[in-house]
Design an enzyme around this catalytic site. Structure first.
Site, short mmCIF file in Angstrom:
data_model
loop_
_atom_site.label_atom_id
_atom_site.label_comp_id
_atom_site.label_asym_id
_atom_site.label_seq_id
_atom_site.Cartn_x
_atom_site.Cartn_y
_atom_site.Cartn_z
N GLY A 46 0.85 -1.19 0.00
CA GLY A 46 0.00 0.00 0.00
C GLY A 46 0.88 1.23 0.00
N GLN A 51 3.20 9.99 0.95
CA GLN A 51 4.47 9.26 0.98
C GLN A 51 5.34 9.55 -0.24
OE1 GLN A 51 2.59 5.25 2.08
NE2 GLN A 51 4.57 5.21 3.12
N CYS A 89 6.38 0.13 7.54
CA CYS A 89 5.94 1.22 6.67
C CYS A 89 7.11 1.64 5.80
CB CYS A 89 5.47 2.39 7.52
SG CYS A 89 5.00 3.84 6.55
N LEU A 90 6.84 1.88 4.50
CA LEU A 90 7.91 2.29 3.58
C LEU A 90 8.55 3.60 4.02
CD1 LEU A 90 6.16 1.54 0.15
CD2 LEU A 90 7.88 0.14 1.33
N HIS A 132 -3.96 1.25 7.88
CA HIS A 132 -2.63 1.88 7.80
C HIS A 132 -2.62 3.03 6.78
CE1 HIS A 132 1.94 1.58 7.84
NE2 HIS A 132 1.72 2.26 6.73
N GLU A 133 -3.17 2.79 5.59
CA GLU A 133 -3.12 3.80 4.52
C GLU A 133 -4.09 4.96 4.80
OE1 GLU A 133 -0.62 3.60 2.70
OE2 GLU A 133 -0.17 1.50 3.09
N HIS A 136 -2.41 7.31 6.99
CA HIS A 136 -1.44 8.17 6.30
C HIS A 136 -2.07 9.46 5.79
CE1 HIS A 136 2.51 6.40 6.06
NE2 HIS A 136 2.07 5.24 5.63
NI NI Z 1 3.01 3.36 5.57
#
Ligand code: NI
Length: 186
Positions: A46, A51, A89-90, A132-133, A136
């Site tokens: 995701g 991001q 998380c990226l 999670h997304e 964000h």
């Molecule tokens: Ni993330």
């Protein structure tokens, strides 16, 4: 389509509640294509627009073995149950955390053609990704949801592991040369 660099923890764009999308058009679909490509390149499941530095309420979801899709202006309309999960998380590379997420999650959003969609998930990776997304686009990171610092785990860097392996190989080679010298071999 372009792979765009991922923003990391400490970048203010990740902390800003993102703006609502007013119009779903071709330029937005190009952004979604970039987000999808960036997510795949980073091997994520995701990615949210902040991001890649774009403060808009858009996320892309890419479950294993499924066609990736976008959710525009996602809102969690129902959630229930609790479960403990491991999460990364990226935007927080090198760490994983243990936190509480919901068991059942329903998200309402627009798809990339501006049609209203509802995504329901239960007790799976998708349910976790939806929470999670959606966090964000509200400026929330999973590290904010940890009960304590003890729930954050630093991962061993793959580079550190590679360096260690290389050092081990050099040592073994040096040992072999010494043995060879002692035995009078060339
Ligand atoms: Ni993330």
């Amino acid at each position: 389509m372009t792979v765009r660099p991922i923003r990391y923890l400490g970048d203010p764009v990740l902390r800003r509640p993102a703006k609502k999308v007013r119009r779903v058009d071709d330029s937005l679909r190009r952004l979604i294509a970039d987000m999808t490509e960036s997510m795949i390149a980073a091997q994520g499941v995701g990615l949210a627009a902040p991001q890649i530095g774009v403060s808009l309420r858009i996320v892309v979801i890419g479950m294993p073995d499924e066609e990736p899709y976008a959710l525009i202006n996602p809102v969690i309309v129902r959630r229930s149950g609790e479960r403990r999960l491991d999460e990364g998380c990226l935007s927080v590379p090198g760490y994983r955390g243990n936190l509480t997420r919901s068991v059942r999650v329903t998200v309402k959003a627009l798809d990339e053609h501006g049609r209203e969609v509802r995504i329901k998930a239960e007790d799976d990776l998708l349910a976790q990704a939806l929470e999670h997304e959606t966090d964000h686009v509200n400026g929330i990171l999973y590290v904010d949801r940890l009960d304590s610092g003890d729930d954050l785990l630093k991962l061993e860097s793959p580079y550190a592991a590679a360096r260690e392996a290389a050092a081990g190989a050099r040592e073994a080679a040096a040992g072999a040369r010494e043995r060879a010298a002692a035995e009078g071999a060339p």
